[in-house]
Scaffold this active site. Structure first.
Site, PDB file in Angstrom:
ATOM      1  N   LYS A 220       0.845  -1.185   0.000  1.00 29.70           N
ATOM      2  CA  LYS A 220       0.000   0.000   0.000  1.00 29.70           C
ATOM      3  C   LYS A 220       0.883   1.239   0.000  1.00 29.70           C
ATOM      4  O   LYS A 220       1.896   1.286   0.721  1.00 29.70           O
ATOM      5  CB  LYS A 220      -0.889   0.009   1.240  1.00 29.70           C
ATOM      6  CG  LYS A 220      -1.828  -1.181   1.307  1.00 29.70           C
ATOM      7  CD  LYS A 220      -2.892  -1.114   0.239  1.00 29.70           C
ATOM      8  CE  LYS A 220      -3.849  -2.294   0.333  1.00 29.70           C
ATOM      9  NZ  LYS A 220      -4.946  -2.175  -0.650  1.00 29.70           N
ATOM     10  N   ASP A 248      -0.246  -0.095  -4.492  1.00 25.63           N
ATOM     11  CA  ASP A 248      -1.681   0.215  -4.498  1.00 25.63           C
ATOM     12  C   ASP A 248      -1.910   1.522  -3.761  1.00 25.63           C
ATOM     13  O   ASP A 248      -1.670   1.620  -2.563  1.00 25.63           O
ATOM     14  CB  ASP A 248      -2.421  -0.934  -3.788  1.00 25.63           C
ATOM     15  CG  ASP A 248      -3.932  -0.748  -3.780  1.00 25.63           C
ATOM     16  OD1 ASP A 248      -4.419   0.297  -4.242  1.00 25.63           O
ATOM     17  OD2 ASP A 248      -4.624  -1.671  -3.298  1.00 25.63           O
ATOM     18  N   ASN A 250      -4.884   3.162  -3.581  1.00 27.64           N
ATOM     19  CA  ASN A 250      -6.251   3.274  -3.052  1.00 27.64           C
ATOM     20  C   ASN A 250      -6.878   4.645  -3.303  1.00 27.64           C
ATOM     21  O   ASN A 250      -7.463   5.244  -2.411  1.00 27.64           O
ATOM     22  CB  ASN A 250      -6.270   2.928  -1.556  1.00 27.64           C
ATOM     23  CG  ASN A 250      -6.015   1.452  -1.315  1.00 27.64           C
ATOM     24  OD1 ASN A 250      -4.863   1.036  -1.198  1.00 27.64           O
ATOM     25  ND2 ASN A 250      -7.064   0.658  -1.288  1.00 27.64           N
ATOM     26  N   GLU A 274      -1.740   0.481  -8.737  1.00 28.74           N
ATOM     27  CA  GLU A 274      -3.163   0.132  -8.605  1.00 28.74           C
ATOM     28  C   GLU A 274      -3.968   1.279  -8.022  1.00 28.74           C
ATOM     29  O   GLU A 274      -3.508   1.977  -7.115  1.00 28.74           O
ATOM     30  CB  GLU A 274      -3.250  -1.088  -7.688  1.00 28.74           C
ATOM     31  CG  GLU A 274      -4.646  -1.559  -7.374  1.00 28.74           C
ATOM     32  CD  GLU A 274      -4.636  -2.895  -6.623  1.00 28.74           C
ATOM     33  OE1 GLU A 274      -3.681  -3.682  -6.780  1.00 28.74           O
ATOM     34  OE2 GLU A 274      -5.589  -3.142  -5.862  1.00 28.74           O
ATOM     35  N   GLU A 301     -11.571  -2.805  -8.790  1.00 30.11           N
ATOM     36  CA  GLU A 301     -12.289  -3.312  -7.621  1.00 30.11           C
ATOM     37  C   GLU A 301     -13.439  -2.401  -7.228  1.00 30.11           C
ATOM     38  O   GLU A 301     -14.401  -2.858  -6.616  1.00 30.11           O
ATOM     39  CB  GLU A 301     -11.344  -3.530  -6.436  1.00 30.11           C
ATOM     40  CG  GLU A 301     -10.795  -2.253  -5.842  1.00 30.11           C
ATOM     41  CD  GLU A 301      -9.992  -2.471  -4.560  1.00 30.11           C
ATOM     42  OE1 GLU A 301      -8.762  -2.507  -4.666  1.00 30.11           O
ATOM     43  OE2 GLU A 301     -10.588  -2.589  -3.487  1.00 30.11           O
ATOM     44  N   ASP A 324     -14.069  -7.557  -8.770  1.00 28.63           N
ATOM     45  CA  ASP A 324     -14.366  -7.838  -7.368  1.00 28.63           C
ATOM     46  C   ASP A 324     -15.662  -8.648  -7.330  1.00 28.63           C
ATOM     47  O   ASP A 324     -16.590  -8.360  -8.085  1.00 28.63           O
ATOM     48  CB  ASP A 324     -14.524  -6.511  -6.604  1.00 28.63           C
ATOM     49  CG  ASP A 324     -14.843  -6.718  -5.138  1.00 28.63           C
ATOM     50  OD1 ASP A 324     -13.921  -6.617  -4.322  1.00 28.63           O
ATOM     51  OD2 ASP A 324     -16.026  -6.982  -4.812  1.00 28.63           O
ATOM     52  N   HIS A 351      -9.459  -8.662  -7.484  1.00 31.78           N
ATOM     53  CA  HIS A 351      -9.298  -8.118  -6.139  1.00 31.78           C
ATOM     54  C   HIS A 351      -9.855  -9.123  -5.136  1.00 31.78           C
ATOM     55  O   HIS A 351     -10.900  -9.711  -5.358  1.00 31.78           O
ATOM     56  CB  HIS A 351     -10.078  -6.810  -6.025  1.00 31.78           C
ATOM     57  CG  HIS A 351     -10.170  -6.281  -4.625  1.00 31.78           C
ATOM     58  ND1 HIS A 351     -11.345  -6.261  -3.902  1.00 31.78           N
ATOM     59  CD2 HIS A 351      -9.216  -5.769  -3.815  1.00 31.78           C
ATOM     60  CE1 HIS A 351     -11.119  -5.737  -2.710  1.00 31.78           C
ATOM     61  NE2 HIS A 351      -9.840  -5.429  -2.620  1.00 31.78           N
ATOM     62  N   GLU A 382      -5.574 -11.985  -6.013  1.00 35.42           N
ATOM     63  CA  GLU A 382      -5.052 -11.448  -4.761  1.00 35.42           C
ATOM     64  C   GLU A 382      -5.353 -12.411  -3.599  1.00 35.42           C
ATOM     65  O   GLU A 382      -6.393 -13.078  -3.579  1.00 35.42           O
ATOM     66  CB  GLU A 382      -5.696 -10.083  -4.482  1.00 35.42           C
ATOM     67  CG  GLU A 382      -5.114  -9.377  -3.263  1.00 35.42           C
ATOM     68  CD  GLU A 382      -5.563  -7.918  -3.172  1.00 35.42           C
ATOM     69  OE1 GLU A 382      -6.532  -7.537  -3.844  1.00 35.42           O
ATOM     70  OE2 GLU A 382      -4.903  -7.162  -2.419  1.00 35.42           O
TER      71      GLU A 382
END
Lengths: 427, 427
Positions: A220, A248, A250, A274, A301, A324, A351, A382
């Site tokens: 992350k 990622d 987010n 990501e 996702e 997702d 995801h 994942e």
């Protein structure tokens, strides 16, 4: 003939924020939760269909209330006829105009449809005595096409084109099915990478991931640039040069920021970047994709529906599509998303994590491999090693690969004891 | 100093489906509803802030539950400090990560924020003793910029560019304000055009619209092509050549179908084609816009947030932007949408109708004219003559123009007697 007689929702919450499992730049303190649904019938076979929406805490009760809106579409309905025409059910639910207004086709109202549709597929698979991925992979190309609502898709994918894709993969399905049963499906792990973990835990979990046989991990990023560079360097040192590291963000960045920040991370060999920005920003993702080349952009996702996925592909905004299991309206809409990705030649890396997402989405990836894309090239599902103990048939990852499930169903069923222990009691 | 002490939600429903008011190709039987919010404080001034989300029936209770999620952000909060920094409140609500997960920034969870933010603006305007449009139009360019969350916008509009736009319009604000108070703002009417009305009612209401001074009407289309052509011909004959007729497909078409269907309607002189396809389909709208030229494409009432509006503008997908008072997260996000439209030189013709949408959105159009776009060229606010009798300060349209409101507030407050009569009683 049997009828649906039970439509039971639950508000299930796990206090994950206490350990900062799942912490990232956008979601500092999630309490992983599930708005769950159980369908029962008078068939006398004891089989139930389970589905859920994954949330991260507050609002899980609102998600439950949204699932309840769909009760009248289900209770009293003919079980066999419904399960034999889940494309028809999907269209009926998605086109309930009063509920549709609350999206349309996005957010709480749309995810509620996903819970119902996924619970139906869980029941269907249990009735057939097979795991969901095999049930889907046994449908004819025409049956699969009929699952999909092509409304809003025809400028990118027609039913005829979808049929053609599926027919091309059909003759060799059995080979890939056997291979999955033998070797499983590639996984990558996000377990080391949560933002709330300290350096020692990061390094320890990175080394553990390599020892466990993973060939890709994910970190992350997005809260602090210097920290991200430092942590990525630590991770790269811990895993060595041969293991891929994805990052990622987010949704934390704007377009220019995403390009600059990714450039700062690039020296450590980034497998993909990501969710660099808003999941709604198709044109933004396309600009970022151009700006960070050759690093691939991954997202999906939080893509609200097949129309968003279509555009991400049309715009060249995504090189890795991350479906997702619960964000869109269930299996049927994800079949549409897999067909769209195949049409555009984009790889799908689902995801997972959260609660139960690994359990369910592995089926979609395996179905995709057998019947749609016919490829695992550059593809991983994942994996996060949290909360699997609450499921009747937990996902199993060994040597960095998902073991193909053989138990009947979709994997969505939680243990009765877990439901009991984590059900939220309302005041 | 005073504190917010009351946060009272209501589930208010009107049985509009009985008369087919509001019927269109996507929504055959809406029951216009409001998930309403009333904010009270211990200030002792007797003033309340009112906001709501408009829905079309089932699910209004879920929308109410979503508004309730935000209660803890409000109750106990300092009234004066909150009202003085509504940009800060917006960012706090939109970035509540657990609630955000349920969108993100779309659907039920996002509209709930709109109800809270709009109720705050209603209270602020009442405290200042002025209508909302004048409150907004009295803010300095810097204060207006501070209302907007520029996250995800900076590739299209920076705070500096927004400031520049606003500063350009500032010196002549007073002229436009005086003009609005004198002459009002142009309206168009959708009253004649609902799909459920028979020919006689259609023709009668078309003639009435002309007699009432409207220079544009709108017809619902999209269910049956031959019927649409027939009804449009009737309407054109009824209103004559000088009155504009827009058509609204309410998301019924795919791209190719939209282009072909619009071509069939074109001989009757179509002012714009509205919501031809999915509101999420930016690229689809862009393709349609290219395919139906010179007929303009209008959309926006279901654009989930400022990121979608940004893209519609970036892609050249829309020539008429139709903001909605309740679909996005309230006044602040609509200020962003108005600034984006001004940056791209696109006219704004707000969506209204439903319950209370006319009452509230007129304020945004008038603010836009005074402080942002400085133009009413080709611009109208939609008007539908339904349900105004339930509001304390109903919208007034005379000679085809909205009369500028002068009563303090945003127009969102319903009569206590209407709330009482139409509040849904739960079993």
């Amino acid at each position: 003939m049997s009828r649906f007689t039970a439509f039971v929702t639950d508000d299930v919450r796990f206090p994950t924020s206490q350990s900062l499992d799942g912490s990232d730049a956008m979601n500092p303190d999630p309490d992983y939760s599930a708005a769950s649904l159980r369908l029962g019938s008078d068939a006398g076979d004891g089989l139930e269909g389970h589905g859920f929406v994954f949330t991260i805490g507050r609002g899980n009760d609102v998600q439950v209330a949204a699932i309840e809106l769909l009760r009248d579409h289900v209770v009293g309905r003919d079980v066999e006829a419904t399960l034999a025409d889940l494309g028809g059910l999907w269209r009926e639910l998605a086109h309930d105009s009063q509920v549709r207004w609350l999206g349309p086709e996005k957010g709480i109202a749309h995810m509620a449809i996903g819970a119902v549709v996924n619970a139906m597929w869980d029941l269907r698979a249990k009735r057939e005595g097979r795991p969901l991925w095999q049930v889907l992979a046994s449908l004819s190309p025409a049956e699969l096409v009929d699952l999909v609502d092509f409304r809003y898709l025809s400028d990118a994918l027609t039913p005829g084109e979808a049929l053609e894709l599926l027919e091309k993969a059909a003759p060799t399905r059995a080979d890939r099915e056997a291979e999955l049963l033998r070797s499983g499906y590639p996984a990558y792990t996000t377990t080391p990478g949560w933002l709330g973990y300290d350096d020692a835990k990061l390094v320890r979990l990175c080394r553990q991931a390599v020892a466990d046989g993973f060939t890709q991990i994910k970190l992350k990023v997005g809260a602090d640039r210097d920290e991200d560079v430092r942590r990525l360097a630590l991770a790269r040192e811990a895993v060595g040069p041969a293991v891929a590291i994805a990052v990622d963000a987010n949704q934390r960045w704007d377009v220019a920021e995403a390009i600059e920040w990714t450039a700062a991370l690039a020296p450590y060999d980034v497998a993909w970047v990501e969710e660099p920005t808003s999941p709604d920003d198709v044109l933004g993702h396309a600009a970022i994709a151009r700006g960070v080349r050759p690093i691939p952009v991954a997202t999906g996702e939080h893509a609200a529906n097949r129309v968003m996925v279509k555009q991400l592909l049309q715009a060249g905004a995504v090189e890795v599509l991350q479906i997702d299991a619960c964000r869109v309206a269930g299996v049927n809409e994800n079949v549409a998303n897999l067909l769209l990705a195949a049409k555009f030649g984009v790889r799908v890396c689902p995801h997972a994590g959260g609660v139960g997402l690994c359990e369910v989405v592995q089926h979609l990836a395996m179905f995709d491999y057998v019947a749609v894309s016919a490829s695992t090239q550059g593809r991983f599902v994942e994996y996060v090693d949290h909360l699997h103990e609450h499921f009747v048939t937990p996902a199993v990852v060994a040597q960095g690969r998902y073991v193909a499930p053989t138990a009947p169903g979709s994997g969505a069923e939680m243990l009765a004891s877990s439901l009991e222990a984590h059900r939220r009691r309302h005041a």
